[in-house]
Design a protein around this motif. Structure first.
Motif: not given
Length: 208
Positions: A63-73, A155-160
């Motif tokens: 989403t920004s340089p070095g920041e990653f988010k999981i959009t779907d699984e 911890q998990r939720s912040r990566f979604y």
């Protein structure tokens, strides 16, 4: 029936995770079999093999340089597990389970500079469905230590990317866990190690 001669069998159990009740039942069965089978000394080794038929395909966006988010699984066949990553500059990459593990190890598990607030790709993979699949399918204790902590959900939720993606991830984790299959592989050989009629090793597997 129990053995009447000291040293009539030697039994080794390599499965340290199997429940004590099951282990006792297996031990009792081995004793009865050996007691009724004659005087040949035998050595028994048992190992539990666990497999998963379901794996994870995870979609991750930078989403920004070095920041990653999981959009779907989504759940897929175990051998089709992969992470599809869209980077900030627009290019895409696909990581299979082996590549994802190597990245997690390098950026998180084996990285002394890693800190809990890190939001890199390795962290997203570890805390997402891919990390969960790898931790369980490989029985990887170094990964498993991240799960079951009091702050795990936080911890998990912040990566979604949003709450809907996080809820779907919980469903995927449940599908992976439900696909778990275990069997006990038992190998026997004479304690003397001599070859001949009784010299070969024999194995039996029991589905679980």
């Amino acid at each position: 029936m129990t053995p009447t001669r000291k040293g009539s069998f030697v039994r080794k159990t390599k499965d340290i995770t199997i429940g004590s009740t099951i282990a006792l039942a297996l031990l009792t069965g081995s004793v009865a079999l050996q007691g009724c089978g004659g005087s040949n000394e035998q050595q028994y080794e048992e190992k539990r093999e666990t497999t998963f038929s379901k794996g994870v395909r995870t979609y991750i966006t930078e989403t920004s340089p070095g920041e990653f988010k999981i959009t779907d699984e989504v759940s897929v066949a175990a051998d089709s597990s992969q992470a599809i990553v869209r980077y900030y500059d627009g290019h895409r990459d696909t990581l299979n389970a082996q590549s994802a593990k190597a990245l997690i190890d390098r950026e998180v598990v084996n990285n002394p500079q890693y800190h809990a607030g890190h939001s890199g790709l390795g962290s997203a993979l570890l805390w997402g469905g891919m990390g969960y699949f790898l931790a369980n399918s490989l029985n990887n204790r170094r990964y498993q230590q991240y799960y079951g902590r009091p702050d795990e959900e936080q911890q998990r939720s912040r990566f979604y990317s949003n709450s809907s993606a996080f809820r779907r991830s919980n469903d995927v984790r449940q599908e992976v866990q439900s696909s778990r299959s275990t069997r006990i592989v038992k190998t026997s050989r004479p304690s003397s190690g001599r070859s001949g009629f009784f010299g070969g090793s024999r194995s039996r597997s029991y589905g679980g």
